[in-house]
Design a protein around this motif. Structure first.
Motif, PDB file in Angstrom:
ATOM      1  N   PRO A   7       0.837  -1.210   0.000  1.00 11.52           N
ATOM      2  CA  PRO A   7       0.000   0.000   0.000  1.00 11.52           C
ATOM      3  C   PRO A   7       0.869   1.256   0.000  1.00 11.52           C
ATOM      4  N   GLY A   8       0.283   2.359  -0.427  1.00 13.45           N
ATOM      5  CA  GLY A   8       1.034   3.611  -0.464  1.00 13.45           C
ATOM      6  C   GLY A   8       2.024   3.585  -1.616  1.00 13.45           C
ATOM      7  N   LEU A   9       3.262   3.906  -1.323  1.00 14.90           N
ATOM      8  CA  LEU A   9       4.322   3.895  -2.335  1.00 14.90           C
ATOM      9  C   LEU A   9       4.677   2.438  -2.617  1.00 14.90           C
ATOM     10  N   ASP A  10       4.187   1.918  -3.737  1.00 16.68           N
ATOM     11  CA  ASP A  10       4.389   0.494  -4.026  1.00 16.68           C
ATOM     12  C   ASP A  10       5.827   0.213  -4.466  1.00 16.68           C
ATOM     13  N   GLY A  11       6.122  -1.054  -4.691  1.00 17.49           N
ATOM     14  CA  GLY A  11       7.479  -1.453  -5.027  1.00 17.49           C
ATOM     15  C   GLY A  11       7.982  -0.881  -6.336  1.00 17.49           C
ATOM     16  N   ARG A  12       7.110  -0.746  -7.316  1.00 14.98           N
ATOM     17  CA  ARG A  12       7.530  -0.210  -8.614  1.00 14.98           C
ATOM     18  C   ARG A  12       8.004   1.236  -8.469  1.00 14.98           C
ATOM     19  N   ASP A  63       3.500 -11.846 -13.156  1.00 19.71           N
ATOM     20  CA  ASP A  63       2.965 -11.183 -14.336  1.00 19.71           C
ATOM     21  C   ASP A  63       4.114 -10.650 -15.197  1.00 19.71           C
ATOM     22  N   GLU A  64       4.124 -11.016 -16.469  1.00 24.13           N
ATOM     23  CA  GLU A  64       5.205 -10.597 -17.367  1.00 24.13           C
ATOM     24  C   GLU A  64       5.312  -9.083 -17.471  1.00 24.13           C
ATOM     25  N   ARG A  65       4.192  -8.367 -17.324  1.00 27.32           N
ATOM     26  CA  ARG A  65       4.251  -6.900 -17.359  1.00 27.32           C
ATOM     27  C   ARG A  65       5.032  -6.364 -16.165  1.00 27.32           C
ATOM     28  N   ASP A  66       4.852  -6.984 -14.980  1.00 28.82           N
ATOM     29  CA  ASP A  66       5.624  -6.572 -13.805  1.00 28.82           C
ATOM     30  C   ASP A  66       7.112  -6.865 -14.000  1.00 28.82           C
ATOM     31  N   VAL A  67       7.400  -8.059 -14.520  1.00 26.99           N
ATOM     32  CA  VAL A  67       8.795  -8.443 -14.750  1.00 26.99           C
ATOM     33  C   VAL A  67       9.459  -7.434 -15.697  1.00 26.99           C
ATOM     34  N   ALA A  68       8.815  -7.175 -16.834  1.00 28.70           N
ATOM     35  CA  ALA A  68       9.377  -6.249 -17.821  1.00 28.70           C
ATOM     36  C   ALA A  68       9.526  -4.841 -17.244  1.00 28.70           C
ATOM     37  N   ALA A  69       8.510  -4.369 -16.531  1.00 28.37           N
ATOM     38  CA  ALA A  69       8.563  -3.021 -15.971  1.00 28.37           C
ATOM     39  C   ALA A  69       9.693  -2.890 -14.951  1.00 28.37           C
ATOM     40  N   CYS A  70       9.883  -3.897 -14.120  1.00 30.71           N
ATOM     41  CA  CYS A  70      10.930  -3.823 -13.104  1.00 30.71           C
ATOM     42  C   CYS A  70      12.318  -3.812 -13.724  1.00 30.71           C
ATOM     43  N   TYR A  71      12.542  -4.645 -14.718  1.00 33.57           N
ATOM     44  CA  TYR A  71      13.846  -4.612 -15.389  1.00 33.57           C
ATOM     45  C   TYR A  71      14.044  -3.284 -16.118  1.00 33.57           C
ATOM     46  N   GLN A  72      12.991  -2.759 -16.710  1.00 36.07           N
ATOM     47  CA  GLN A  72      13.080  -1.454 -17.385  1.00 36.07           C
ATOM     48  C   GLN A  72      13.462  -0.355 -16.391  1.00 36.07           C
ATOM     49  N   LEU A  73      12.966  -0.469 -15.158  1.00 39.56           N
ATOM     50  CA  LEU A  73      13.262   0.541 -14.132  1.00 39.56           C
ATOM     51  C   LEU A  73      14.623   0.329 -13.468  1.00 39.56           C
ATOM     52  N   ASN A 114      17.799  -5.537 -10.632  1.00 40.04           N
ATOM     53  CA  ASN A 114      18.914  -6.411 -10.977  1.00 40.04           C
ATOM     54  C   ASN A 114      18.496  -7.870 -11.109  1.00 40.04           C
ATOM     55  N   THR A 115      17.462  -8.268 -10.383  1.00 38.01           N
ATOM     56  CA  THR A 115      16.962  -9.637 -10.420  1.00 38.01           C
ATOM     57  C   THR A 115      15.485  -9.598 -10.053  1.00 38.01           C
ATOM     58  N   TYR A 116      14.728 -10.525 -10.615  1.00 37.46           N
ATOM     59  CA  TYR A 116      13.304 -10.623 -10.307  1.00 37.46           C
ATOM     60  C   TYR A 116      13.034 -12.058  -9.893  1.00 37.46           C
ATOM     61  N   ILE A 117      12.592 -12.254  -8.664  1.00 39.66           N
ATOM     62  CA  ILE A 117      12.298 -13.586  -8.137  1.00 39.66           C
ATOM     63  C   ILE A 117      10.837 -13.624  -7.717  1.00 39.66           C
ATOM     64  N   GLN A 118      10.117 -14.606  -8.244  1.00 37.80           N
ATOM     65  CA  GLN A 118       8.745 -14.817  -7.793  1.00 37.80           C
ATOM     66  C   GLN A 118       8.803 -15.639  -6.511  1.00 37.80           C
ATOM     67  N   LYS A 119       8.167 -15.138  -5.457  1.00 40.27           N
ATOM     68  CA  LYS A 119       8.184 -15.841  -4.173  1.00 40.27           C
ATOM     69  C   LYS A 119       7.563 -17.217  -4.327  1.00 40.27           C
ATOM     70  N   PRO A 120       8.294 -18.241  -3.937  1.00 38.10           N
ATOM     71  CA  PRO A 120       7.695 -19.575  -3.951  1.00 38.10           C
ATOM     72  C   PRO A 120       6.587 -19.662  -2.901  1.00 38.10           C
ATOM     73  N   ILE A 121       5.577 -20.470  -3.191  1.00 37.33           N
ATOM     74  CA  ILE A 121       4.466 -20.625  -2.254  1.00 37.33           C
ATOM     75  C   ILE A 121       4.880 -21.485  -1.068  1.00 37.33           C
ATOM     76  N   ALA A 122       5.609 -22.555  -1.328  1.00 37.12           N
ATOM     77  CA  ALA A 122       6.036 -23.468  -0.263  1.00 37.12           C
ATOM     78  C   ALA A 122       7.290 -22.929   0.428  1.00 37.12           C
ATOM     79  N   PHE A 123       7.372 -23.147   1.736  1.00 36.92           N
ATOM     80  CA  PHE A 123       8.519 -22.664   2.502  1.00 36.92           C
ATOM     81  C   PHE A 123       9.827 -23.282   2.013  1.00 36.92           C
ATOM     82  N   ASP A 124       9.817 -24.559   1.627  1.00 44.93           N
ATOM     83  CA  ASP A 124      11.028 -25.201   1.106  1.00 44.93           C
ATOM     84  C   ASP A 124      11.511 -24.487  -0.154  1.00 44.93           C
ATOM     85  N   GLY A 125      10.587 -24.031  -0.974  1.00 36.54           N
ATOM     86  CA  GLY A 125      10.954 -23.271  -2.173  1.00 36.54           C
ATOM     87  C   GLY A 125      11.578 -21.935  -1.818  1.00 36.54           C
TER      88      GLY A 125
END
Length: 149
Positions: A74-79, A104-114, A117-128
């Motif tokens: 909320p507020g100032l988001d990560g992007r 979302d590929e749009r988030d991935v592309a936007a973050c690299y454009q901004l 350095n790396t984009y990691i999708q949080k794994p759902i399982a704790f082991d991941g």
């Protein structure tokens, strides 16, 4: 004489920008499980992170070694937080790793454009999550050379 960049790897602070207390706790547990002992500074919002980084830009204060940044806050988001950091001459060299639930590929592309350095999708399982943190630690703190202040 130049300092060896590997000598202070375990002392470099990690700035974790994450609004969810549950995700923060899970990340900290994953750090402990992977023997990742670097100090962590937690900010629960993008604005709190920018305030912290402005203080860290003061003379005789070290910047964090890396930033782990969630996107959906909320507020100032990560992007927008990413954009502010990468536009700041004093901060833009800090590596930023996006650690978020969004694949979302749009988030991935936007973050690299901004400048992420790396984009990691949080794994759902704790082991991941443990495996992702282990690999993050190995790359960013054992292989890569980080900029010094």
């Amino acid at each position: 004489m130049m300092n060896n960049p590997s000598t202070d790897r375990t002392s470099r602070t990690i700035l974790l920008i994450e609004d969810s207390e549950d995700d923060y706790e899970a990340t900290m547990r994953a750090f402990r499980k992977t023997n990742f002992h670097n100090p962590v500074h937690w900010c629960q919002s993008g604005q709190a992170a920018l305030d912290f980084l402005q203080h860290a830009a003061a003379p005789d204060t070290k910047h964090p070694g890396i930033i782990l940044l969630d996107l959906n806050m909320p507020g100032l988001d990560g992007r927008r937080t990413l954009q502010h950091i990468k536009e700041d001459q004093a901060l833009k060299r800090i590596p930023i790793i996006i650690l978020t639930t969004s694949g979302d590929e749009r988030d991935v592309a936007a973050c690299y454009q901004l400048g992420a350095n790396t984009y990691i999708q949080k794994p759902i399982a704790f082991d991941g999550l443990i495996e992702a943190i282990k690999q993050l630690k190995e790359y960013w703190f054992e292989i890569a050379l980080l900029p010094t202040d």
